[in-house]
Design a protein around this motif. Structure first.
Motif, PDB file in Angstrom:
ATOM      1  N   TRP A  34       0.807  -1.218   0.000  1.00  6.35           N
ATOM      2  CA  TRP A  34       0.000   0.000   0.000  1.00  6.35           C
ATOM      3  C   TRP A  34       0.837   1.263   0.000  1.00  6.35           C
ATOM      4  CZ3 TRP A  34      -4.992  -0.194  -0.934  1.00  6.35           C
ATOM      5  CH2 TRP A  34      -5.757   0.952  -0.744  1.00  6.35           C
ATOM      6  N   VAL A  38       0.877   9.366   3.761  1.00  7.47           N
ATOM      7  CA  VAL A  38       2.223   9.638   4.282  1.00  7.47           C
ATOM      8  C   VAL A  38       3.252   9.412   3.179  1.00  7.47           C
ATOM      9  CG1 VAL A  38       3.994   8.881   5.912  1.00  7.47           C
ATOM     10  CG2 VAL A  38       1.629   9.094   6.677  1.00  7.47           C
ATOM     11  N   SER A  41       3.100  12.177   0.589  1.00  7.38           N
ATOM     12  CA  SER A  41       3.732  13.452   0.988  1.00  7.38           C
ATOM     13  C   SER A  41       5.254  13.349   0.889  1.00  7.38           C
ATOM     14  CB  SER A  41       3.307  13.854   2.400  1.00  7.38           C
ATOM     15  OG  SER A  41       3.967  13.093   3.369  1.00  7.38           O
ATOM     16  N   LEU A  42       5.805  12.200   1.239  1.00  2.00           N
ATOM     17  CA  LEU A  42       7.258  12.024   1.124  1.00  2.00           C
ATOM     18  C   LEU A  42       7.684  12.079  -0.337  1.00  2.00           C
ATOM     19  CD1 LEU A  42       7.845   9.175   3.752  1.00  2.00           C
ATOM     20  CD2 LEU A  42       8.458  11.577   3.988  1.00  2.00           C
ATOM     21  N   GLN A  51       3.947  21.079  -2.315  1.00  2.00           N
ATOM     22  CA  GLN A  51       4.175  20.720  -0.914  1.00  2.00           C
ATOM     23  C   GLN A  51       2.982  19.930  -0.398  1.00  2.00           C
ATOM     24  OE1 GLN A  51       3.721  23.728   2.340  1.00  2.00           O
ATOM     25  NE2 GLN A  51       5.922  23.499   2.476  1.00  2.00           N
ATOM     26  N   GLY A  52       3.242  18.924   0.423  1.00  2.00           N
ATOM     27  CA  GLY A  52       2.160  18.132   1.004  1.00  2.00           C
ATOM     28  C   GLY A  52       2.264  18.121   2.513  1.00  2.00           C
ATOM     29  N   ARG A  53       1.325  18.727   3.211  1.00  2.00           N
ATOM     30  CA  ARG A  53       1.358  18.752   4.684  1.00  2.00           C
ATOM     31  C   ARG A  53       0.315  17.786   5.218  1.00  2.00           C
ATOM     32  NH1 ARG A  53       4.341  22.917   7.125  1.00  2.00           N
ATOM     33  NH2 ARG A  53       5.027  24.430   5.571  1.00  2.00           N
ATOM     34  N   LEU A  54       0.727  17.005   6.191  1.00  2.00           N
ATOM     35  CA  LEU A  54      -0.119  15.937   6.726  1.00  2.00           C
ATOM     36  C   LEU A  54      -0.877  16.390   7.963  1.00  2.00           C
ATOM     37  CD1 LEU A  54       2.526  13.137   6.338  1.00  2.00           C
ATOM     38  CD2 LEU A  54       0.349  13.214   5.138  1.00  2.00           C
ATOM     39  N   HIS A  56      -3.474  14.413  10.871  1.00  2.00           N
ATOM     40  CA  HIS A  56      -4.082  13.159  11.323  1.00  2.00           C
ATOM     41  C   HIS A  56      -5.379  13.473  12.064  1.00  2.00           C
ATOM     42  CE1 HIS A  56      -4.156   8.971  12.716  1.00  2.00           C
ATOM     43  NE2 HIS A  56      -4.563   9.461  13.877  1.00  2.00           N
ATOM     44  N   PRO A  58      -8.009  11.696  14.422  1.00  2.00           N
ATOM     45  CA  PRO A  58      -8.180  10.445  15.175  1.00  2.00           C
ATOM     46  C   PRO A  58      -9.565   9.843  14.989  1.00  2.00           C
ATOM     47  CG  PRO A  58      -7.375  12.233  16.588  1.00  2.00           C
ATOM     48  CD  PRO A  58      -7.804  12.849  15.304  1.00  2.00           C
ATOM     49  N   GLY A  84      -7.002   9.485   3.240  1.00  2.00           N
ATOM     50  CA  GLY A  84      -7.016   8.030   3.388  1.00  2.00           C
ATOM     51  C   GLY A  84      -7.421   7.685   4.804  1.00  2.00           C
ATOM     52  N   GLY A  85      -8.111   6.560   4.973  1.00  2.00           N
ATOM     53  CA  GLY A  85      -8.541   6.163   6.297  1.00  2.00           C
ATOM     54  C   GLY A  85      -8.289   4.688   6.529  1.00  2.00           C
ATOM     55  N   ASP A  86      -8.514   4.231   7.789  1.00  2.00           N
ATOM     56  CA  ASP A  86      -8.308   2.800   8.041  1.00  2.00           C
ATOM     57  C   ASP A  86      -9.640   2.051   7.924  1.00  2.00           C
ATOM     58  OD1 ASP A  86      -8.227   2.451  11.677  1.00  2.00           O
ATOM     59  OD2 ASP A  86      -9.300   3.891  10.431  1.00  2.00           O
ATOM     60  N   PHE A 144      -9.960   6.461  11.518  1.00  2.00           N
ATOM     61  CA  PHE A 144      -9.066   7.615  11.540  1.00  2.00           C
ATOM     62  C   PHE A 144      -8.785   7.987  10.087  1.00  2.00           C
ATOM     63  CE2 PHE A 144      -5.001   6.124  10.035  1.00  2.00           C
ATOM     64  CZ  PHE A 144      -4.799   4.842  10.509  1.00  2.00           C
ATOM     65  N   ASN A 146      -5.965  10.274   7.491  1.00  2.00           N
ATOM     66  CA  ASN A 146      -4.809  11.120   7.241  1.00  2.00           C
ATOM     67  C   ASN A 146      -5.141  11.996   6.047  1.00  2.00           C
ATOM     68  OD1 ASN A 146      -3.073  10.237   9.289  1.00  2.00           O
ATOM     69  ND2 ASN A 146      -2.349   8.513   8.071  1.00  2.00           N
TER      70      ASN A 146
END
Lengths: 156, 122
Positions: A34, A38, A41-42, A51-54, A56, A58, A84-86, A144, A146
């Motif tokens: 996957w 995250v 953004s890297l 630019q990609g700022r993260l 989170h 909860p 994206g989520g879980d 959650f 991101n």
């Protein structure tokens, strides 16, 4: 080391970058593992893209707490926000936000899973690939999330 | 001997100077010579997935790769390193193949650990 972006890098280049920068273990190249916000953004930083700022969010918080930030982001000319989520594993891209006087709020969601021949905007909208959705129903409160806020680098 | 050096009001580096005492040509004097400098950097890492926002302060050698910081932080918070990531307080993702010292100089000491979306392979 980041390089000036020359078009959108392909999957092989993205996997190689993640492995080379140490974010993924050896063997990630060529795998079907996957890639989420995250990792995205890297890669944006690595390939010299926007630019990609993260951020989170909860479980249980919902996206209502981020509406002001989303509003400010788009008002300042910010780009799409990758989500994206879980528990909610369906990736989304936010293109806009509409906030009313009460607690009702809507986000403009693009489904990034579309593939095939390009269609005109009306066809995409009619098929549900892009559209406004109420925040409470579009996001799963048990998940959650991101968020990756994209914006143009001022140094470019 | 422990010396704390302030780079600016918000950041500090600790230097541990290991000294050995040797002989000096001057009677009554003892020469001290710095053998090596072991420097550490500290990070305050907050767990954003917990509403209480607990945090841990970790201290590592500045030459350590940042993967060690992620690993220690994940263990402290009892989350998996493979499904976690450390970002700055303003949302910049940290590429782990950098030294802790480099990260400290670029981004400071306050970080967050977040859970990654991880649903296996497609």
């Amino acid at each position: 080391m980041s390089r000036k972006a020359e078009g959108v890098p392909g999957l092989n280049a993205v996997q190689a970058a993640l492995e080379d920068m140490g974010d993924k273990p050896p063997g990630f190249r060529g795998s079907r593992s996957w890639i989420g916000c995250v990792e995205a953004s890297l890669c944006l930083a690595h390939f010299g893209g926007p630019q990609g700022r993260l951020c989170h969010v909860p479980r249980g918080a919902g996206l209502h707490g981020e509406l002001q930030r989303l509003y400010s982001h788009f008002e300042r000319g910010g780009g799409p926000v990758m989500v994206g989520g879980d528990a909610d594993a369906q990736a989304k891209a936010l293109l806009g936000v509409c906030v009313g006087p009460g607690t009702e709020a809507y986000v403009l969601i693009l489904d990034p899973h579309y593939w095939g021949a390009s269609k005109n905007p009306k066809e995409l909208q009619a098929a549900g690939w892009v559209g406004w959705q109420e925040v409470s129903t579009a996001f799963n409160p048990t998940s959650f999330y991101n968020l990756c806020f994209t914006s143009c680098n001022s140094k470019k | 001997m422990l010396i704390i050096l302030k780079i600016n009001n918000q950041r500090a580096r600790q230097f541990l100077i290991v000294q050995e005492v040797g002989k000096s040509a001057k009677p009554g004097w003892q020469a001290v010579q710095a053998r090596s400098i072991i420097s550490k950097v500290s990070f305050k890492i907050m767990l954003t997935s917990d509403p209480q926002l607990p945090y841990k302060v970790l201290s590592v050698l500045e030459s350590s790769f940042f993967t060690a910081v992620l690993k220690f932080a994940a263990e402290e918070f009892k989350v998996l390193p493979a499904t976690s990531a450390i970002i700055t307080n303003d949302g910049i993702g940290i590429s782990p193949a950098q030294t802790a010292g480099n990260i400290f100089l670029k981004h400071g000491s306050e970080m967050r650990i977040i859970l990654r979306v991880h649903v296996g392979s497609c």
